[in-house]
Design a protein around this motif. Structure first.
Motif, mmCIF file in Angstrom:
data_model
loop_
_atom_site.group_PDB
_atom_site.id
_atom_site.type_symbol
_atom_site.label_atom_id
_atom_site.label_comp_id
_atom_site.label_asym_id
_atom_site.label_seq_id
_atom_site.Cartn_x
_atom_site.Cartn_y
_atom_site.Cartn_z
ATOM 1 N N ALA A 13 -17.278 -38.110 9.001
ATOM 2 C CA ALA A 13 -16.616 -36.829 8.748
ATOM 3 C C ALA A 13 -16.177 -36.780 7.289
ATOM 4 N N THR B 13 -14.285 -34.280 4.103
ATOM 5 C CA THR B 13 -13.594 -33.093 3.592
ATOM 6 C C THR B 13 -13.709 -33.099 2.077
ATOM 7 N N LEU C 155 -15.413 -28.563 5.336
ATOM 8 C CA LEU C 155 -15.752 -29.679 6.215
ATOM 9 C C LEU C 155 -17.257 -29.937 6.207
ATOM 10 N N PHE D 5 -17.327 -29.842 14.997
ATOM 11 C CA PHE D 5 -16.182 -30.179 14.145
ATOM 12 C C PHE D 5 -14.914 -29.911 14.950
ATOM 13 N N ILE E 145 -10.581 -30.366 14.773
ATOM 14 C CA ILE E 145 -9.396 -30.722 13.991
ATOM 15 C C ILE E 145 -8.215 -30.879 14.939
ATOM 16 N N TRP F 161 -12.580 -24.138 7.137
ATOM 17 C CA TRP F 161 -11.550 -23.915 8.152
ATOM 18 C C TRP F 161 -10.490 -22.977 7.585
ATOM 19 N N LEU G 265 -9.947 -34.819 11.157
ATOM 20 C CA LEU G 265 -11.232 -34.169 11.414
ATOM 21 C C LEU G 265 -12.155 -35.174 12.092
ATOM 22 N N THR H 246 -12.180 -40.785 12.176
ATOM 23 C CA THR H 246 -11.801 -39.434 11.780
ATOM 24 C C THR H 246 -11.460 -39.423 10.295
#
Length: 204
Positions: free
Chosen positions: A84, A86, A99, A122, A124, A162, A186, A198
C-alpha cells in the motif's frame, strides 16, 4: 768442439719442441657477427593483422514439445508482493491523500495477473473503525490481465484520491461525515492478494 755441438743441439730442441705437435690446437674464437640494421630506405615489415573476434552466438531458445513457446502460468500468491502506498505521510487540513498499489513478481519466472480495477480494493481504517472502502461507490470497473516478468515491479498509473469522508453504499450520492484529524491505516489488495502491511498516514 764436441761440447759446443752438444750445446747447439740442446738449444735447437728447446726452440723447436717437436712433442707439442701431437696436441690439438686451442680453439680460436670466431669473430662476433653483427646483425645488420635495416637501412632507413627499407620500410619495416608490418605487423600481422589481429585475428578477428568470433561473432556473438545467438541465445538458444528451446521450444516445448509442441514446438511453441512455453505457456505462462497465473501468478501465485507466494510469487506476488503487494504494498500500500500514499503520496505523503502527513496531510495538512484540506489536502487529499492519493492512494496507490505497488506489486512485485518476486519469483524467478514470468506470470499472468489480473490487475484491473475490478480486482483492486482500498480500505482506510482508524483503529477498529472502517472509514472508507473504494468498492462502496465504485461506478466502473474493468479487468486487465498483464504478464509480469520475473522480478518486475509495477505501480498504479493513476492514484485514487480519498476525499477524507466516511463511505457507505447508502451515501454515494449524499453528503458524508468528514474524517477527524488523527492516524489512519491504508490496506490494499489486488488480484485477490492482500498486502502484508498497512500504510500509516496522518490527517491534520
Amino acid at each position: 768442439m764436441l761440447i759446443v755441438l752438444v750445446i747447439i743441439a740442446a738449444i735447437v730442441l728447446v726452440i723447436w719442441q717437436p712433442w707439442r705437435g701431437s696436441q690439438a690446437a686451442a680453439p680460436v674464437s670466431s669473430p662476433s657477427v653483427t646483425t645488420p640494421v635495416a637501412s632507413a630506405s627499407t620500410p619495416p615489415a608490418s605487423a600481422a593483422p589481429a585475428e578477428a573476434s568470433a561473432a556473438p552466438v545467438a541465445p538458444n531458445l528451446t521450444p516445448d514439445a509442441s514446438g511453441t513457446a512455453p505457456t505462462v502460468a497465473a501468478c501465485s500468491t507466494a510469487a506476488i508482493s503487494v504494498q500500500a502506498v500514499t503520496d505523503q505521510d502527513v496531510y495538512s487540513a484540506g489536502e487529499l491523500p492519493k492512494l496507490s498499489i505497488t506489486l512485485s513478481n518476486t519469483s524467478g519466472a514470468p506470470c499472468l495477473m489480473n490487475v484491473g480495477t475490478a480486482t483492486q480494493s482500498f480500505v482506510i481504517t482508524s483503529g477498529t473503525d472502517t472509514w472508507w472502502r473504494s468498492t462502496d461507490c465504485q461506478s466502473e470497473s474493468s479487468d486487465q490481465v498483464v504478464q509480469l516478468a520475473a522480478g518486475q515491479t509495477v505501480s498504479s498509473v493513476t492514484p485514487l484520491q480519498w476525499d477524507r469522508t466516511r463511505s457507505s453504499v447508502d451515501t454515494c450520492g449524499s453528503s458524508r461525515p468528514q474524517a477527524s484529524p488523527g492516524y489512519y491505516h491504508l490496506s490494499v489488495s489486488i488480484g485477490g492478494i492482500q498486502a502484508a502491511d498497512t500504510k500509516v498516514f496522518e490527517l491534520r
